[in-house]
Design a protein around this motif. Sequence first.
Motif, PDB file in Angstrom:
ATOM      1  N   LYS A   1     -11.575  23.037  32.117  1.00  0.00           N
ATOM      2  CA  LYS A   1     -11.715  21.612  31.788  1.00  0.00           C
ATOM      3  C   LYS A   1     -11.746  21.395  30.281  1.00  0.00           C
ATOM      4  CE  LYS A   1     -14.267  20.476  35.975  1.00  0.00           C
ATOM      5  NZ  LYS A   1     -15.581  20.138  36.517  1.00  0.00           N
ATOM      6  N   GLU A   2     -12.297  22.352  29.551  1.00  0.00           N
ATOM      7  CA  GLU A   2     -12.455  22.206  28.107  1.00  0.00           C
ATOM      8  C   GLU A   2     -11.174  22.498  27.336  1.00  0.00           C
ATOM      9  OE1 GLU A   2     -15.340  21.272  26.350  1.00  0.00           O
ATOM     10  OE2 GLU A   2     -16.128  20.764  28.321  1.00  0.00           O
ATOM     11  N   ILE A   3     -10.490  23.590  27.651  1.00  0.00           N
ATOM     12  CA  ILE A   3      -9.347  24.007  26.832  1.00  0.00           C
ATOM     13  C   ILE A   3      -8.079  24.276  27.638  1.00  0.00           C
ATOM     14  CG2 ILE A   3     -10.801  24.967  25.014  1.00  0.00           C
ATOM     15  CD1 ILE A   3     -10.172  27.760  26.048  1.00  0.00           C
ATOM     16  N   GLY A   4      -8.028  23.824  28.861  1.00  0.00           N
ATOM     17  CA  GLY A   4      -6.924  24.162  29.744  1.00  0.00           C
ATOM     18  C   GLY A   4      -5.523  23.838  29.275  1.00  0.00           C
ATOM     19  N   ASP A   5      -5.282  22.655  28.733  1.00  0.00           N
ATOM     20  CA  ASP A   5      -3.923  22.231  28.406  1.00  0.00           C
ATOM     21  C   ASP A   5      -3.690  21.998  26.920  1.00  0.00           C
ATOM     22  OD1 ASP A   5      -3.143  22.260  31.091  1.00  0.00           O
ATOM     23  OD2 ASP A   5      -3.941  20.253  31.421  1.00  0.00           O
TER      24      ASP A   5
END
Length: 100
Positions: free
Chosen positions: A37-41
């Motif tokens: 959720k924090e750094i996924g994309d």
Amino acid sequence: MEKHTFLEIVSIKQKVKKRTTSNQLNSPQAIGEFIQKEIGDLANEVLYVVCVNTKMEVNAVHTVSVGNLNSSIVSPREVFKASILSNSASIFIAHNHHTD
């Protein structure tokens, strides 16, 4: 004997932004979901530190390094700074690999 001047550190202050989460990071899956959720994309490579207390609750997050398309330079000092300043019991380190 020649005297020299030095600095005495009298306080260290963090600049923080309050956030909320209901996540207790009590399994590898929970940790993975939180990090996703924090750094996924993100478009650049990022190294991220999640600091937790003894109950495995998140008490701080810190983006240690934002790199470019295929690299991110990291200093060990920066990895541990947020955890020490937030009195964390443990840390999780996450790094993404950007894909086209």
